[in-house]
Design an enzyme around this catalytic site. Sequence first.
Site, PDB file in Angstrom:
ATOM      1  N   SER A   1      -3.803  -9.449  10.956  1.00 23.62           N
ATOM      2  CA  SER A   1      -3.925  -8.678  12.191  1.00 23.62           C
ATOM      3  C   SER A   1      -4.844  -7.473  12.014  1.00 23.62           C
ATOM      4  CB  SER A   1      -2.546  -8.188  12.653  1.00 23.62           C
ATOM      5  OG  SER A   1      -1.730  -9.276  12.995  1.00 23.62           O
TER       6      SER A   1
ATOM      7  N   HIS B   1       1.298 -18.311  12.358  1.00 25.92           N
ATOM      8  CA  HIS B   1       2.581 -17.762  11.939  1.00 25.92           C
ATOM      9  C   HIS B   1       3.717 -18.702  12.322  1.00 25.92           C
ATOM     10  CE1 HIS B   1      -0.168 -14.376  12.708  1.00 25.92           C
ATOM     11  NE2 HIS B   1       0.462 -13.728  11.753  1.00 25.92           N
TER      12      HIS B   1
ATOM     13  N   ASN C   1       2.290   0.738   9.328  1.00 25.76           N
ATOM     14  CA  ASN C   1       3.342   1.585   9.907  1.00 25.76           C
ATOM     15  C   ASN C   1       4.476   1.722   8.899  1.00 25.76           C
ATOM     16  OD1 ASN C   1       3.650  -1.410  11.016  1.00 25.76           O
ATOM     17  ND2 ASN C   1       5.712  -0.568  10.777  1.00 25.76           N
TER      18      ASN C   1
ATOM     19  N   MET D   1       5.232 -10.688   8.442  1.00 28.99           N
ATOM     20  CA  MET D   1       5.613 -11.969   9.045  1.00 28.99           C
ATOM     21  C   MET D   1       4.661 -13.097   8.666  1.00 28.99           C
ATOM     22  SD  MET D   1       6.434 -10.425  12.837  1.00 28.99           S
ATOM     23  CE  MET D   1       7.323  -8.867  13.019  1.00 28.99           C
ATOM     24  N   SER D   2       3.992 -12.974   7.503  1.00 28.75           N
ATOM     25  CA  SER D   2       2.988 -13.982   7.140  1.00 28.75           C
ATOM     26  C   SER D   2       2.854 -14.062   5.629  1.00 28.75           C
ATOM     27  CB  SER D   2       1.631 -13.602   7.760  1.00 28.75           C
ATOM     28  OG  SER D   2       1.134 -12.417   7.167  1.00 28.75           O
TER      29      SER D   2
ATOM     30  N   HIS E   1       2.958  -3.485  18.066  1.00 27.92           N
ATOM     31  CA  HIS E   1       1.792  -4.185  17.541  1.00 27.92           C
ATOM     32  C   HIS E   1       0.526  -3.349  17.759  1.00 27.92           C
ATOM     33  CE1 HIS E   1      -0.338  -7.654  16.023  1.00 27.92           C
ATOM     34  NE2 HIS E   1      -1.133  -7.674  17.075  1.00 27.92           N
TER      35      HIS E   1
ATOM     36  N   ALA F   1      -1.367  -7.202   7.666  1.00 27.61           N
ATOM     37  CA  ALA F   1      -0.870  -5.883   8.055  1.00 27.61           C
ATOM     38  C   ALA F   1       0.638  -5.901   7.844  1.00 27.61           C
ATOM     39  CB  ALA F   1      -1.203  -5.591   9.515  1.00 27.61           C
TER      40      ALA F   1
ATOM     41  N   HIS G   1      -6.422 -11.711  16.499  1.00 19.79           N
ATOM     42  CA  HIS G   1      -6.820 -12.882  15.723  1.00 19.79           C
ATOM     43  C   HIS G   1      -7.847 -13.674  16.528  1.00 19.79           C
ATOM     44  CE1 HIS G   1      -3.523 -12.898  12.581  1.00 19.79           C
ATOM     45  NE2 HIS G   1      -3.134 -11.937  13.414  1.00 19.79           N
TER      46      HIS G   1
ATOM     47  N   TYR H   1       6.500 -17.704  13.470  1.00 16.05           N
ATOM     48  CA  TYR H   1       7.115 -17.215  14.715  1.00 16.05           C
ATOM     49  C   TYR H   1       6.398 -17.694  15.972  1.00 16.05           C
ATOM     50  CZ  TYR H   1       3.541 -13.483  14.821  1.00 16.05           C
ATOM     51  OH  TYR H   1       2.360 -12.779  14.840  1.00 16.05           O
ATOM     52  N   GLU H   2       5.174 -18.205  15.818  1.00 13.04           N
ATOM     53  CA  GLU H   2       4.460 -18.738  16.977  1.00 13.04           C
ATOM     54  C   GLU H   2       5.014 -20.105  17.407  1.00 13.04           C
ATOM     55  OE1 GLU H   2      -0.033 -17.965  16.981  1.00 13.04           O
ATOM     56  OE2 GLU H   2       0.512 -17.623  14.875  1.00 13.04           O
TER      57      GLU H   2
END
Length: 274
Positions: A29, A82, A234, A210-211, A246, A112, A60, A84-85
Amino acid sequence: MNIEAIQQASQYITDKLSIKPQIGLILGSGLGILADEIDNPTKIKYEDIPGFPVSTVEGHAGQLVIGSLKGMQVLAMQGRFHYYEGYDLQEVTFPVRVMKQLGIETVIVTNAAGAVNPSFEPGNLMLITDHINHTGVDPLFGPNDPTLGVRFPDMTNAYTPALQQLARKAAAKLDLTIQEGVYVWNSGPSYETPAEIRMLQKLGGDAVGMSTVPEVIVARHAGMKVMGISCISNMAAGILDQPLSHEEVIETTERVKEQFLSLVKEIVANLAHQ
């Protein structure tokens, strides 16, 4: 994993190239800007490649960019997939299988991530030295094709020590301070609760995202060398009294893009001189 699908995608890409890529870059990201640095680029949309998923996340671009970077021929994923997609992990990691089929033996994975380690700050770059798969799923579930890798791959050195040393050398040359630590993979897409972050601190995590981990597992299964770099975008939930978004991730990666670009380009230049 369907070897025929891997071969079909690989052949489609090969037919559009006049070069043979040596390094794979997976850009997370806000970090796809690195692909804009590639000279004489050939760009291929994911949707045009047989068997490729399509990236749905803001930040992306959703394309391969293949060309020259600091003396090396590289294939960059400008955007990744991902879990989660809604993709299964075979789909998430399909591009890594295709990279291997193309003859790529070294992968640099970027992301990120949120800081779990309270001594980190947004904008830091973290060299990933190890990871924790905190999802309970694995991209190697199911039947194993021995032509792709062994049934039980060793993950002792998931992130190749020699490449870590190369990254440290590059950072020192640039007079750039980088953090080092353990990346934790959670499935997302919801951010963690403060209680979950306190748990991850106790487990030894330094950053969370998350990746990355599925791609790294598959790259190691395929016998590839791996380097991982996180952009700390963050502080994770509960460390600071502020909400997570995000948009903050994208803003932070934009702020540190020059450092990120300089580091990865110096690493690639070092690889070219090995």
